[in-house]
Enzyme design. Sequence first.
Site, PDB file in Angstrom:
ATOM      1  N   PHE A 129      45.422  39.870  49.170  1.00 30.81           N
ATOM      2  CA  PHE A 129      46.285  39.170  48.228  1.00 30.81           C
ATOM      3  C   PHE A 129      45.897  39.608  46.812  1.00 30.81           C
ATOM      4  O   PHE A 129      44.716  39.604  46.452  1.00 30.81           O
ATOM      5  CB  PHE A 129      46.174  37.657  48.370  1.00 30.81           C
ATOM      6  CG  PHE A 129      47.201  36.927  47.552  1.00 30.81           C
ATOM      7  CD1 PHE A 129      48.533  36.920  47.946  1.00 30.81           C
ATOM      8  CD2 PHE A 129      46.862  36.302  46.378  1.00 30.81           C
ATOM      9  CE1 PHE A 129      49.500  36.294  47.171  1.00 30.81           C
ATOM     10  CE2 PHE A 129      47.825  35.670  45.593  1.00 30.81           C
ATOM     11  CZ  PHE A 129      49.138  35.662  45.997  1.00 30.81           C
ATOM     12  N   ASP A 198      37.934  35.063  52.071  1.00 29.79           N
ATOM     13  CA  ASP A 198      39.029  34.247  51.554  1.00 29.79           C
ATOM     14  C   ASP A 198      39.737  33.634  52.763  1.00 29.79           C
ATOM     15  O   ASP A 198      40.247  34.364  53.631  1.00 29.79           O
ATOM     16  CB  ASP A 198      39.983  35.136  50.738  1.00 29.79           C
ATOM     17  CG  ASP A 198      41.186  34.369  50.189  1.00 29.79           C
ATOM     18  OD1 ASP A 198      41.577  33.345  50.786  1.00 29.79           O
ATOM     19  OD2 ASP A 198      41.755  34.825  49.185  1.00 29.79           O
ATOM     20  N   TYR A 223      46.753  24.143  49.446  1.00 34.75           N
ATOM     21  CA  TYR A 223      48.193  23.833  49.491  1.00 34.75           C
ATOM     22  C   TYR A 223      48.974  24.582  50.552  1.00 34.75           C
ATOM     23  O   TYR A 223      50.185  24.467  50.601  1.00 34.75           O
ATOM     24  CB  TYR A 223      48.844  24.018  48.119  1.00 34.75           C
ATOM     25  CG  TYR A 223      48.713  25.392  47.484  1.00 34.75           C
ATOM     26  CD1 TYR A 223      49.550  26.429  47.858  1.00 34.75           C
ATOM     27  CD2 TYR A 223      47.771  25.632  46.509  1.00 34.75           C
ATOM     28  CE1 TYR A 223      49.442  27.677  47.274  1.00 34.75           C
ATOM     29  CE2 TYR A 223      47.649  26.878  45.913  1.00 34.75           C
ATOM     30  CZ  TYR A 223      48.481  27.898  46.297  1.00 34.75           C
ATOM     31  OH  TYR A 223      48.370  29.126  45.720  1.00 34.75           O
ATOM     32  N   ARG A 386      58.561  37.139  56.567  1.00 34.51           N
ATOM     33  CA  ARG A 386      57.312  36.452  56.906  1.00 34.51           C
ATOM     34  C   ARG A 386      57.608  35.028  57.363  1.00 34.51           C
ATOM     35  O   ARG A 386      58.319  34.291  56.689  1.00 34.51           O
ATOM     36  CB  ARG A 386      56.410  36.436  55.673  1.00 34.51           C
ATOM     37  CG  ARG A 386      55.006  35.974  55.943  1.00 34.51           C
ATOM     38  CD  ARG A 386      54.161  36.078  54.689  1.00 34.51           C
ATOM     39  NE  ARG A 386      54.487  35.025  53.740  1.00 34.51           N
ATOM     40  CZ  ARG A 386      53.632  34.526  52.836  1.00 34.51           C
ATOM     41  NH1 ARG A 386      52.396  35.002  52.752  1.00 34.51           N
ATOM     42  NH2 ARG A 386      53.998  33.585  52.005  1.00 34.51           N
TER      43      ARG A 386
END
Lengths: 427, 427
Positions: A129, A198, A223, A386
């Site tokens: 990311f 991560d 989140y 996705r």
Amino acid sequence: MISQQDCRQRDADDPLRTLRDLFDLPPGVIYLDGNSLGALPRAVPARVAHVVAQQWGQDLIKSWNSAGWFALPRRVGDRIAPLIGAGGGEVVATDTTSINLYKVLSAALNIAAQDAPGRRTIVSERSNFPTDLYIAEALCRERGCTLKLIEPHEVAASLTPDVAVLMLTHVNYRTGAMHDMAAVTAAAHAAGALVVWDLCHSAGAVPVDLSGAQADFAVGCGYKYLNGGPGAPAFVWVHPRHVARCWQPLAGWWGHAQPFAFTPDYQPAMDITRYQCGTQPIVSLSALDCALDVFTAADQLGGMAALRAKSLALTDLFIDAVEALCPGAFTLVTPREHARRGSQVCLTPTAQLPAGSAYAIVQALIARGVIGDFRAGDAQQPDILRFGFTPLYLSFDNVLGAAQALAEVVRTREYAQARFHHKQAVT
Amino acid sequence: MISQQDCRQRDADDPLRTLRDLFDLPPGVIYLDGNSLGALPRAVPARVAHVVAQQWGQDLIKSWNSAGWFALPRRVGDRIAPLIGAGGGEVVATDTTSINLYKVLSAALNIAAQDAPGRRTIVSERSNFPTDLYIAEALCRERGCTLKLIEPHEVAASLTPDVAVLMLTHVNYRTGAMHDMAAVTAAAHAAGALVVWDLCHSAGAVPVDLSGAQADFAVGCGYKYLNGGPGAPAFVWVHPRHVARCWQPLAGWWGHAQPFAFTPDYQPAMDITRYQCGTQPIVSLSALDCALDVFTAADQLGGMAALRAKSLALTDLFIDAVEALCPGAFTLVTPREHARRGSQVCLTPTAQLPAGSAYAIVQALIARGVIGDFRAGDAQQPDILRFGFTPLYLSFDNVLGAAQALAEVVRTREYAQARFHHKQAVT
């Protein structure tokens, strides 16, 4: 090919079926974007209202103690800990993933500088990311270190004697491919490198065992699969063998051993508390705390093992159904092998479909109430559709419905409509 | 000495009197701690409920665009800007004060390294809020720089040729003493140093003119006089002449020129956006956004100038009343001179009162519904009773009532009761 009736039977037999009632989802929507923003747990609005109207409005400043606000990052951290194989007192929920990554990467470089001063390279995947790469790039620039970007299959070969830190995302945000955390960590340690994981697409989605893997550092997101609400605070974990070895650079008062002594000099707490920095957004953090009640309920029904079994069953079903209903239209980007798959399925259109149609297909699906997302490709990687599968609130019936909608979009060529061809920012 | 009747007349004549109706305060409470946690604006619960139930719960991921979540830090920053003398597009509301301070101090050191490589000292006040000192200490440790701590009267003398950055809090959190921002900034610039201002106790409390002062960097707090709620995001401002000169170290994706291009390399935005880092806590940030509506309402009634005039009238009244009603019991710690006073009044007990009574006096006041706070002293500074005066929701009648309560506590020696003698953490 499984039928709608079969799906409904599987839903009726699903030991986790009651968890869906803990969420408030809009009617008619099949939500396959919980890997970007988790759905709203039904209990959250009342908790947030209480925090705002009572704790803040009526109890005011005394809520820092009486409502436990000051301890909330550690308390929420203790609730996340069992989801990631961490012990009590080892996790805090605080700040953002990017900021927590800066803390642990800095600490990892500092530890490497003590133990192996010649090691000044951070290795990561080019497809990680981007914010992870940006944080590492800026830190390397400041420290005069090197950031080396590799492809996923190059991890083992990348662990050369100059490597201080291997920084990987456990489940790739684009492809859904999952690393073998224990094996990769062991290989990195054998090669003399530390590992930063991560867990943004792992925590609450797949079983994680940081302690079992003897990992060094981890960060993750509140989140996505933890359903803490938009921009909910992130979390950070440091193995106890490292936690007191060095300062992290964001040495704010919440990381002080005695924050209310108000001494002019910094004395870091001896545990994960030192990875705190400043005053936390209590309303957002309270929403995350409340959202974690869903995992307490799931614990009674088999916990992460049961969630993982259902997640794999859902993604298997989606893959099978897409291949049966849209033959030849898509290539599976996500690994088919269970051990290498996270909780999402990514597809890329084949040459059967017009070039550049992925974005429009996702938009056409959204118009049908099936919410997934689009990630643009580049020279190295294709455009993808996705789809995230959250076993907490998705049914087998939902999954078949999503595959059927995708087949309809392909069959009717809805994606060719002009209104689906504006690219917009999506997160 | 002003009477209760006079106070009520002043309240009736107060052009700002209607602003109090915009807040929800518990009945019977006189809240003098808005400099620690601002009171709840009445509109906030409904706004937060809407963000949670509708934007998150129903609109889900699309709210990043449709509800303006992604732009919210910049939008809220633009609303804070006029309160601190900043221009549009120059402020973002993001992260915490400590983290924003790390960003700007790092940037200031980087700019100093380019312009004046020999300057490697940060100067601040020993009595600055500790987290500011901790952040500077950790940064200096990492960069091999020096942190020099001085007393408030030593600022001018401290500006030696080794100084890169002067880091001051505009209004001191303990004493309420206010610096002359324009004069201090000009002196620092004349001496070749950059200035970082912490506005935690200024923004929304006293007029601030960063642009007029030609200041370099500023940070501040969303949850004190801006009433954004517990741990509301902080803000950061950088003068346009500096903003694109260097990276800030927390180079997360929200600071990228094109965050949704998802490129592996970092390209910072050319404006204050580059001082953003990761995904922000939208629920808490929305509460702050809504809280700022109070300042929009205040703008119709004279804005910061009117608020400042009332603030000085309130603090003048409190000082006069305490001196009249508790003669000789307290020493005024806050400057009497208007130009040097923030929006708070701090007192320390004289020898008329038992040693160590300050904490117990504050507790006895709280038991009477007058909420201020206590700050412990040390070798350099005395214990203090701290009272914040927020002109948005305090009346002259409140202020006289608070002074009368203090006089009663002193007269009755309530503070001698055992139940007031446990020291607790207060923020």
